[in-house]
Scaffold this active site. Structure first.
Site, mmCIF file in Angstrom:
data_model
loop_
_atom_site.group_PDB
_atom_site.id
_atom_site.type_symbol
_atom_site.label_atom_id
_atom_site.label_comp_id
_atom_site.label_asym_id
_atom_site.label_seq_id
_atom_site.Cartn_x
_atom_site.Cartn_y
_atom_site.Cartn_z
ATOM 1 N N ASP A 246 0.852 -1.181 0.000
ATOM 2 C CA ASP A 246 0.000 0.000 0.000
ATOM 3 C C ASP A 246 0.898 1.243 0.000
ATOM 4 O O ASP A 246 1.902 1.305 0.719
ATOM 5 C CB ASP A 246 -0.898 -0.008 1.246
ATOM 6 C CG ASP A 246 -2.040 0.978 1.150
ATOM 7 O OD1 ASP A 246 -3.198 0.545 1.098
ATOM 8 O OD2 ASP A 246 -1.769 2.209 1.125
ATOM 9 N N ASN B 81 -13.052 -3.107 1.892
ATOM 10 C CA ASN B 81 -14.124 -2.112 1.925
ATOM 11 C C ASN B 81 -14.920 -2.127 0.623
ATOM 12 O O ASN B 81 -14.340 -2.185 -0.458
ATOM 13 C CB ASN B 81 -13.528 -0.715 2.134
ATOM 14 C CG ASN B 81 -12.683 -0.631 3.395
ATOM 15 O OD1 ASN B 81 -13.029 -1.214 4.414
ATOM 16 N ND2 ASN B 81 -11.571 0.082 3.323
ATOM 17 N N GLN C 112 -14.369 2.687 0.938
ATOM 18 C CA GLN C 112 -13.643 2.307 -0.287
ATOM 19 C C GLN C 112 -13.238 3.565 -1.052
ATOM 20 O O GLN C 112 -14.064 4.447 -1.312
ATOM 21 C CB GLN C 112 -14.510 1.402 -1.173
ATOM 22 C CG GLN C 112 -13.745 0.863 -2.376
ATOM 23 C CD GLN C 112 -14.546 -0.146 -3.204
ATOM 24 O OE1 GLN C 112 -15.746 -0.329 -2.988
ATOM 25 N NE2 GLN C 112 -13.878 -0.790 -4.140
ATOM 26 N N HIS D 161 -9.933 -5.035 -3.633
ATOM 27 C CA HIS D 161 -8.663 -5.322 -2.973
ATOM 28 C C HIS D 161 -8.888 -5.643 -1.503
ATOM 29 O O HIS D 161 -9.847 -5.175 -0.898
ATOM 30 C CB HIS D 161 -7.703 -4.128 -3.097
ATOM 31 C CG HIS D 161 -8.289 -2.852 -2.574
ATOM 32 N ND1 HIS D 161 -9.155 -2.085 -3.315
ATOM 33 C CD2 HIS D 161 -8.156 -2.226 -1.382
ATOM 34 C CE1 HIS D 161 -9.519 -1.029 -2.604
ATOM 35 N NE2 HIS D 161 -8.930 -1.093 -1.419
ATOM 36 N N PHE D 162 -7.977 -6.440 -0.974
ATOM 37 C CA PHE D 162 -7.991 -6.796 0.444
ATOM 38 C C PHE D 162 -6.732 -6.211 1.085
ATOM 39 O O PHE D 162 -5.643 -6.326 0.530
ATOM 40 C CB PHE D 162 -7.969 -8.319 0.625
ATOM 41 C CG PHE D 162 -9.231 -8.996 0.181
ATOM 42 C CD1 PHE D 162 -9.506 -9.177 -1.167
ATOM 43 C CD2 PHE D 162 -10.147 -9.456 1.111
ATOM 44 C CE1 PHE D 162 -10.679 -9.795 -1.580
ATOM 45 C CE2 PHE D 162 -11.319 -10.075 0.700
ATOM 46 C CZ PHE D 162 -11.583 -10.243 -0.638
ATOM 47 N N HIS D 163 -6.918 -5.596 2.238
ATOM 48 C CA HIS D 163 -5.777 -5.071 2.998
ATOM 49 C C HIS D 163 -5.275 -6.169 3.946
ATOM 50 O O HIS D 163 -6.058 -6.729 4.707
ATOM 51 C CB HIS D 163 -6.206 -3.892 3.872
ATOM 52 C CG HIS D 163 -6.716 -2.707 3.112
ATOM 53 N ND1 HIS D 163 -5.957 -1.578 2.907
ATOM 54 C CD2 HIS D 163 -7.916 -2.465 2.522
ATOM 55 C CE1 HIS D 163 -6.673 -0.688 2.223
ATOM 56 N NE2 HIS D 163 -7.860 -1.200 1.979
HETATM 57 P P1 5GP Z 1 -9.667 1.490 0.167
HETATM 58 O O1 5GP Z 1 -9.918 2.686 1.023
HETATM 59 O O2 5GP Z 1 -10.245 1.629 -1.215
HETATM 60 O O3 5GP Z 1 -10.039 0.192 0.844
HETATM 61 O O4 5GP Z 1 -8.087 1.396 0.044
HETATM 62 C C1 5GP Z 1 -7.366 1.940 -1.007
HETATM 63 C C2 5GP Z 1 -5.915 1.840 -0.645
HETATM 64 O O5 5GP Z 1 -5.147 2.022 -1.813
HETATM 65 C C3 5GP Z 1 -5.450 2.896 0.365
HETATM 66 O O6 5GP Z 1 -4.935 2.236 1.518
HETATM 67 C C4 5GP Z 1 -4.396 3.677 -0.387
HETATM 68 O O7 5GP Z 1 -3.301 4.034 0.431
HETATM 69 C C5 5GP Z 1 -3.977 2.728 -1.486
HETATM 70 N N1 5GP Z 1 -3.549 3.394 -2.709
HETATM 71 C C6 5GP Z 1 -4.166 4.424 -3.351
HETATM 72 N N2 5GP Z 1 -3.479 4.763 -4.465
HETATM 73 C C7 5GP Z 1 -2.438 3.904 -4.546
HETATM 74 C C8 5GP Z 1 -1.366 3.742 -5.479
HETATM 75 O O8 5GP Z 1 -1.231 4.463 -6.477
HETATM 76 N N3 5GP Z 1 -0.476 2.739 -5.239
HETATM 77 C C9 5GP Z 1 -0.598 1.913 -4.158
HETATM 78 N N4 5GP Z 1 0.327 0.949 -3.999
HETATM 79 N N5 5GP Z 1 -1.576 2.043 -3.245
HETATM 80 C C10 5GP Z 1 -2.479 3.029 -3.435
#
Ligand code: 5GP
Ligand code: ZN
Length: 132
Positions: A30, A84, A91, A97-99
């Site tokens: 991330d 999310n 989200q 995606h999964f964290h």
């Molecule tokens: P969400 O909130 O959609 O569950 O998580 C999105 C995640 O993607 C966030 O933790 C954010 O830091 C990560 N993220 C957003 N843009 C990029 C990117 O360009 N590269 C990477 N590796 N992660 C990203």
């Protein structure tokens, strides 16, 4: 470049710190990690969220492999797996995606929900079961 930042990482048009890759799935760091080793597990096929994930059983295998690797690499106190769906659920990137988030001693967990006592359990369970 596409309109999706994760598709761009998957097709190599922008760099990502890839830790694992198969024909179906990729895992990369991330860009704004919650903790050291915070990794995203992502299907290569662009689907928006969990509702597009039917048949993607390979995701669970990848989650276990990446979690095991993070455990070996950094020996965290615990690991959260989070995913999310929808803006209301937090989200921000609309490619499923999964964290995989390692939790270390002293980390403050900010996951907080207001919980209540379950009422109408049978009615709620029945409503969900109707669609399964
Ligand atoms: P969400 O909130 O959609 O569950 O998580 C999105 C995640 O993607 C966030 O933790 C954010 O830091 C990560 N993220 C957003 N843009 C990029 C990117 O360009 N590269 C990477 N590796 N992660 C990203
Ligand atoms: Zn995408």
């Amino acid at each position: 470049m596409t309109e999706c930042v994760f598709c761009d990482i998957i097709d190599g048009s922008i760099p990502g710190n890839v830790v694992y890759e198969t024909e179906d799935v990729v895992a990369f760091l991330d860009a704004n990690p919650v903790s050291r080793g915070h990794t995203l597990v992502v299907p290569k096929k662009h689907v928006e969220d969990i509702h597009g994930a039917s048949g993607m059983e390979f995701l669970m295998d990848a989650l276990v492999k990446v979690s095991d690797a993070v455990e070996e690499a950094f020996d965290p106190e615990g690991i959260n797996i989070a995913q999310n769906n929808g803006e209301a659920a937090g989200q921000e990137v609309f490619h499923l995606h999964f964290h995989v988030t390692p939790i270390y001693e002293g980390d403050e967990l900010e996951i907080s929900y207001n919980r209540s006592e379950l009422e109408d359990g049978s009615e709620i369970a029945e409503e969900i079961s109707k669609y399964l």
